[in-house]
Design a protein around this motif. Structure first.
Motif, PDB file in Angstrom:
ATOM      1  N   TRP A 829      42.369  41.304  37.059  1.00 56.63           N
ATOM      2  CA  TRP A 829      42.024  41.796  35.716  1.00 56.63           C
ATOM      3  C   TRP A 829      42.582  43.204  35.492  1.00 56.63           C
ATOM      4  O   TRP A 829      43.050  43.526  34.401  1.00 56.63           O
ATOM      5  CB  TRP A 829      40.505  41.802  35.521  1.00 56.63           C
ATOM      6  N   ALA A 830      42.544  44.052  36.529  1.00 53.25           N
ATOM      7  CA  ALA A 830      43.063  45.406  36.370  1.00 53.25           C
ATOM      8  C   ALA A 830      44.533  45.378  35.963  1.00 53.25           C
ATOM      9  O   ALA A 830      44.968  46.136  35.088  1.00 53.25           O
ATOM     10  CB  ALA A 830      42.883  46.194  37.657  1.00 53.25           C
ATOM     11  N   LEU A 960      32.966  33.580  27.748  1.00 53.87           N
ATOM     12  CA  LEU A 960      33.255  34.106  29.090  1.00 53.87           C
ATOM     13  C   LEU A 960      33.284  33.005  30.142  1.00 53.87           C
ATOM     14  O   LEU A 960      33.807  33.214  31.243  1.00 53.87           O
ATOM     15  CB  LEU A 960      32.219  35.162  29.473  1.00 53.87           C
ATOM     16  N   ASP A 961      32.740  31.852  29.812  1.00 55.97           N
ATOM     17  CA  ASP A 961      32.779  30.744  30.763  1.00 55.97           C
ATOM     18  C   ASP A 961      34.174  30.150  30.898  1.00 55.97           C
ATOM     19  O   ASP A 961      34.418  29.352  31.811  1.00 55.97           O
ATOM     20  CB  ASP A 961      31.802  29.639  30.327  1.00 55.97           C
ATOM     21  N   TYR A 970      35.675  40.330  37.167  1.00 64.49           N
ATOM     22  CA  TYR A 970      36.107  41.101  36.002  1.00 64.49           C
ATOM     23  C   TYR A 970      34.873  41.692  35.320  1.00 64.49           C
ATOM     24  O   TYR A 970      33.784  41.123  35.381  1.00 64.49           O
ATOM     25  CB  TYR A 970      36.874  40.218  35.012  1.00 64.49           C
ATOM     26  N   PRO A 971      35.019  42.853  34.676  1.00 71.20           N
ATOM     27  CA  PRO A 971      33.886  43.451  33.958  1.00 71.20           C
ATOM     28  C   PRO A 971      33.724  42.814  32.581  1.00 71.20           C
ATOM     29  O   PRO A 971      34.632  42.861  31.744  1.00 71.20           O
ATOM     30  CB  PRO A 971      34.293  44.925  33.843  1.00 71.20           C
ATOM     31  N   GLU A 972      32.569  42.237  32.336  1.00 72.03           N
ATOM     32  CA  GLU A 972      32.336  41.576  31.055  1.00 72.03           C
ATOM     33  C   GLU A 972      32.409  42.567  29.905  1.00 72.03           C
ATOM     34  O   GLU A 972      32.815  42.197  28.794  1.00 72.03           O
ATOM     35  CB  GLU A 972      30.968  40.886  31.059  1.00 72.03           C
ATOM     36  N   PRO A1011      35.513  54.494  38.660  1.00 76.26           N
ATOM     37  CA  PRO A1011      36.559  54.988  39.576  1.00 76.26           C
ATOM     38  C   PRO A1011      37.330  53.898  40.285  1.00 76.26           C
ATOM     39  O   PRO A1011      38.552  53.927  40.331  1.00 76.26           O
ATOM     40  CB  PRO A1011      35.751  55.844  40.556  1.00 76.26           C
ATOM     41  N   HIS A1012      36.643  52.868  40.807  1.00 73.98           N
ATOM     42  CA  HIS A1012      37.383  51.882  41.601  1.00 73.98           C
ATOM     43  C   HIS A1012      38.262  51.020  40.720  1.00 73.98           C
ATOM     44  O   HIS A1012      39.227  50.428  41.179  1.00 73.98           O
ATOM     45  CB  HIS A1012      36.411  51.022  42.407  1.00 73.98           C
ATOM     46  N   ARG A1013      37.928  50.950  39.409  1.00 77.66           N
ATOM     47  CA  ARG A1013      38.816  50.203  38.515  1.00 77.66           C
ATOM     48  C   ARG A1013      40.028  51.059  38.149  1.00 77.66           C
ATOM     49  O   ARG A1013      41.132  50.568  38.003  1.00 77.66           O
ATOM     50  CB  ARG A1013      38.075  49.804  37.236  1.00 77.66           C
TER      51      ARG A1013
END
Length: 1017
Positions: A829-830, A960-961, A970-972, A1011-1013
């Motif tokens: 996703w990133a 989202l499904d 992934y971040p919703e 941060p990690h994203r």
């Protein structure tokens, strides 16, 4: 600090004592086979043990006591009078939580267990719990239970009623789940997360009359012929909002008792069952949001008791049926988003019970039948996006309508006045996108219930009625692109609930009213393309909910109020083409504004703008020492001489100032004159040189440029390198791609063998002269941006035209998304979000930083190239500039090579290539990246349009499904807004799509600063 141990309550102690005693008795009786005279009441013991596992926040079960001989007097408990044994337990809506424990196993005569509407969560059902074999009704609905449905819980041989709806049960159902269900009458598994196929053993439940599996994730092709159609007692069959597919065969008449047949929100395809009309008792028929094709079966008109008929969002064709007027029981007709043609039947006057009529987004022609006025109970009319003509029936607004949407048709005439019933009932009115003329009826401001009013894109010509200030509930007001004039009423937001105010594209004059600050709920304010003047009011800074502010193309003056920088929720601003000056606000979104949001002003101070910077600095205050005449150094002149002297001195200073100013003006004029003369001389010299060059090359228009030479724009590269045999470089082995405009090759160039990409262009419709080609290519070569493929040079002969660009080692997005080898990891996703943002920035640069703007025209994944760090670089931008015309060959190739990416206005109307076409293609690109599916997918019996599919999923709340599972976690809170942005970009109406500059701003806000994203970038 030590924690104090909590002393058990007396009831708890007694419960434990009873349990120990009961266990001891069981042990002794089994060991010694001795009959004891002590007899414990199993029901009391079972309920006390059951209660001990519960959390009872309201103490609803406090009166349950182990000291009682029988529980029949306890609340929520029912017993059989003759035996005093517990038969029913109703604990609905008490807020209970904890465990559903094994104490229930002691209630051997229990027939009804109802625990609905509580707070049981997770796996609250004790493992291995087996309910009494006599249980007939089980209701665990509307809790938070999750995991697999325990198969040991239910004895199918006796159960008649099962309701597990409104939980979070997941996973597939075992195929033998319904084995032995001969007593089952009612089952509801709705609103869970169950998946997989529907068990085939369901067909053995021949006595079921109510079956509800809606709002799950069931897949596969249901067995209708030997499954559902054999369940002849069915009255309700609800399979809505799953992922079921296949066709629905004939055979429905076998369900003679059927009253509701609901299959909406699946992927069923093929024609509708021809015998639908042979179920005489049907009252609800809903096949909406599927892929059904063909015409409506005429047998439907035989359903005399049908009240609700819905086929929305399918691919149905044919004329709107004339026989619809014979179905006099109908209360709801929903045929929107199909391909129906013809005109609306005048026989609809017979539908006296009709309340809802929805036939939007079809091909309906003709006028709105005046006979609709006879449908006295009609409350909702939706006819948008058809081809309706004529006027709005005069008496239509005399009905007690609550919603009227007849937007995007070709209606003419004026807006009819509304009767008193209409004024008090109407909540939504959308007449946009027509050709309505005249004025807004004054009584429209008296609509006390109106929440949404859209009159945009018409030809209305009037002032806004003063009665508009009386709106009490209005949340959206859209009057864009009409001929409204006069000033904006200051009381337009008196209701306090206005969320969207759009007045763009009119002729409003005067200042923005200071009272605009009363619009406390406003989150979109758009006043662009008017003739508004005066400063931007400071009161705008009180609109804390404001997200979008558009004031471009007006005559606003002064500085942008610094207080606007305090609006933390502001996402997009455009103030271009006004007369604004001074510094930008230092806070909020203003430091990151794009150039396009500020250009065209007199003197805004910004590093993005190259014009002069003007500040509203007050002039210095100079005190005239002689202004007080009779006082000099604190002494009064007795004889008046000092007064005369001072006046003479004051006049002398004024004359000196005038002389100095005149001299300065003369010097400035001289400098300007010399500058003009020098510039004129340079222009004359350039003109002479150009004329000489033209005379020397008049024999051949292309003779001024070396034909057959490689022209490189970067002087550090090989500047003019001859290519005598381009075919030696462009062989089949070096070919890496082919598109609408030509074939691409990977080629080593020059002595050092630098790898470049060379595109060999089609020549049939290219510019005929090298000078024209050179001019257009150099314009494209100047378009430099980190997210654009750099055009390095070209090669031209009358028979061969080549473009030289940078080469990207990671290939195209198409190859990484749809042609990935199994050994290649999928895009995370990133990375996908980086591609989305980078592509948006590249398009924004083409649209807003270059004049005239460069239109890509051919955006698709194969034209998004990826460098070694997966940064996107847009290729093939602006190549349409090299064509003399967009001929049929290129157009047909364009549609075939990028299905789904072509904006609808290009497919349905005359060619109008503009920035909004690229915005549409960008929206499709987002959907393809997030969902991992192609824009158009062809099955054996259906066609899935990704844009429409995602829009339907979003309306159902389960979009989202369906995102691409291969990208992992992934971040919703990023994916969902990005999908919504994509749907806005793919709006059918070009003007409703945002600009790419606005898209970039919105994407920058969506990005969550975790941060990690961020490291992934």
């Amino acid at each position: 600090m030590k924690k104090k141990m909590k002393r058990p309550s007396p009831s708890c102690s007694c419960s434990i004592s009873l349990l120990l005693l009961y266990s001891s008795l069981i042990f002794l009786s089994s060991s010694l086979s001795v009959a004891f005279p002590v007899q414990l009441n199993d029901d009391v013991l079972g309920l006390i043990v059951f209660k001990s596992d519960l959390v009872d926040p309201s103490s609803s079960l406090e009166s349950w006591s182990e000291d009682d001989d029988f529980p029949c007097s306890w609340p929520f408990v029912l017993c059989e009078p003759s035996t005093s044994r517990v038969t029913e337990l109703h604990l609905d809506g008490l807020g209970l939580s904890g465990k559903i424990g094994r104490g229930l196993q002691k209630l051997q005569h229990l027939k009804v267990l109802s625990l609905s509407g509580n707070n049981f969560t997770g796996t609250s059902i004790s493992p291995g719990l087996t309910l009494p074999s006599n249980l007939q009704r089980l209701n665990l609905s509307n809790n938070g239970l999750s995991g697999r449905i325990p198969t040991s819980l239910i004895n199918m041989s006796s159960i008649a009623f099962i309701d597990l709806s409104g939980n979070s049960f997941s996973g597939p159902l075992p195929d033998d789940f319904f084995t032995g269900c001969l007593s089952l009458r009612y089952i509801s598994l709705a609103d869970n997360m169950l998946e997989g196929p529907i068990p085939s053993t369901l067909s053995s439940c021949s006595l079921v009359n109510n079956l509800d599996f809606s709002n799950n994730r069931f897949t596969g092709i249901p067995n209708f012929a030997s499954g559902f159609w054999t369940m002849q007692r069915l009255r309700v069959l609800d399979l809505a909002n799953n992922r079921l597919s296949g066709s629905v065969p004939s055979g429905v008449p076998a369900l003679h008792n059927l009253k509701q047949l609901i299959l909406k929100g699946n992927q069923f395809s093929g024609p509708l069952p021809a015998d639908l009309g042979l179920c005489p008792h049907l009252c609800v028929l809903d096949f909406s949001n599927n892929l059904f094709t063909g015409e409506l079966p005429e047998s439907i008109q035989r359903l005399n008791f049908l009240t609700s008929l819905s086929f929305s969002s399918n691919l149905l064709t044919g004329d709107f049926p004339d026989w619809i007027g014979n179905m006099t029981s109908l209360e709801s007709i929903e045929f929107s988003r199909n391909r129906f043609t013809g005109s609306l039947a005048t026989s609809m006057a017979n539908l006296q019970a009709l309340k809802l009529l929805s036939i939007s987004e079809n091909g309906i022609t003709g006028s709105i039948p005046s006979s609709l006025v006879s449908c006295s109970k009609l409350s909702v009319i939706r006819l948008r996006r058809n081809s309706l003509t004529g006027q709005i029936p005069e008496n239509l607004f005399n009905l007690g309508l609550e919603e009227v949407d007849i937007s995007n048709n070709a209606l003419v005439g004026s807006i009819p006045a509304g009767a008193s019933k209409f004024l008090y009932s109407l909540q939504i009115l959308d007449l946009s996108g027509n050709n309505l003329t005249g004025v807004i009826p004054e009584e429209m401001g008296l609509f006390s219930s109106l929440r949404y009013l859209n009159l945009s894109w018409n030809k209305l010509h009037s002032k806004i009625p003063s009665e508009f200030g009386y709106f009490q509930n209005l949340t959206i007001l859209d009057l864009r692109n009409n001929g409204f004039y006069g000033s904006i009423p200051g009381d337009i937001c008196n209701s306090g609930s206005m969320g969207i105010l759009q007045l763009d594209g009119n002729s409003f004059t005067g200042p923005i009213p200071e009272e605009i600050g009363n619009c406390s709920s406003l989150y979109l304010l758009s006043l662009s393309h008017n003739h508004l003047s005066g400063p931007i009011p400071n009161s705008l800074s009180t609109l804390s909910n404001l997200r979008i502010l558009k004031l471009e193309f007006n005559e606003l003056i002064g500085e942008i109020p610094q207080s606007l920088g305090k609006l933390e929720n502001l996402l997009a601003v455009n103030m271009s083409y006004n007369r604004l000056i001074g510094r930008l606000p230092t806070g909020g979104i203003f430091p990151s504004l794009d150039e396009s949001a500020l250009q065209g002003n007199l003197g805004i101070c910004s590093p993005l703008l190259s014009g002069p910077c003007q500040m509203n600095v007050p002039k210095p205050l100079v005190l005239d020492p002689y202004a007080y005449g009779n006082q000099i150094d604190g002494h009064k002149d007795r004889d008046g001489e000092s007064s005369s002297s001072s006046l003479h001195h004051h006049v002398f200073l004024s004359v000196s100032a005038i002389v100095a100013i005149s001299a300065a003006l003369l010097i400035a004029c001289g400098v300007i004159a010399i500058t003009v003369l020098n510039a004129s001389a340079r222009r004359r010299l350039a003109f002479v040189n150009a004329a000489l060059e033209s005379m020397c090359s008049s024999s051949s228009r292309s003779g001024s440029l070396a034909s057959g030479r490689l022209i490189m724009f970067d002087s550090k590269s090989a500047s003019h390198e001859s290519i005598s045999n381009p075919q030696a470089l462009l062989n089949k082995a070096s070919e890496i791609g082919e598109g609408v405009f030509g074939t691409v090759y990977k080629v080593p160039l020059g002595v050092q063998g630098r790898i470049v990409a060379i595109k060999r262009l089609i020549t049939s419709t290219l510019t005929q002269y090298q000078e024209d080609f050179d001019r257009e290519v150099r314009v494209l070569g100047k378009a430099r941006h980190p997210n654009l493929i750099s055009l390095r040079g070209y090669y031209w002969t009358p028979q061969q035209q080549l473009l030289v660009t940078d080469y990207t080692p990671n290939g195209s997005l198409q190859s990484k998304l749809h042609e990935r080898l199994p050994s290649t990891p999928p895009l995370s996703w990133a990375v996908r979000f980086k591609i989305i943002v980078g592509t948006a920035k590249g398009l924004s640069h083409l649209h807003h930083s270059i004049r005239p703007p460069i239109i890509h025209y051919n955006l698709k994944p194969s034209n998004i190239l990826l460098d070694e760090n997966f940064n996107p670089k847009i290729a093939d931008f602006g190549l349409a500039r090299l064509l003399t015309k967009l001929d049929r060959h290129v157009m047909s190739n364009r549609f075939q090579s990028a299905p789904g990416y072509v904006a609808p206005e290009l497919a349905c109307q005359s060619l109008r290539v503009n920035e909004k076409c690229d915005v549409y293609g960008f929206g499709i690109l987002i959907l393809e990246l997030v969902m991992g599916r192609r824009p158009v997918e062809y099955g054996e019996d259906n066609v899935v349009i990704l844009c429409d599919h995602v829009r339907a999923l979003l309306e159902q709340g389960n979009v989202l499904d369906s995102v691409d599972l291969s990208m992992g976690e992934y971040p919703e809170d990023e994916v969902l807004p990005v999908l919504k942005l994509a749907l806005v970009c793919t709006s059918q109406i070009p003007s409703s799509r945002p600009s790419m500059a606005e898209v970039v701003q919105i994407l920058q806000v969506i990005r969550t600063p975790v941060p990690h994203r961020m490291d992934a970038f």
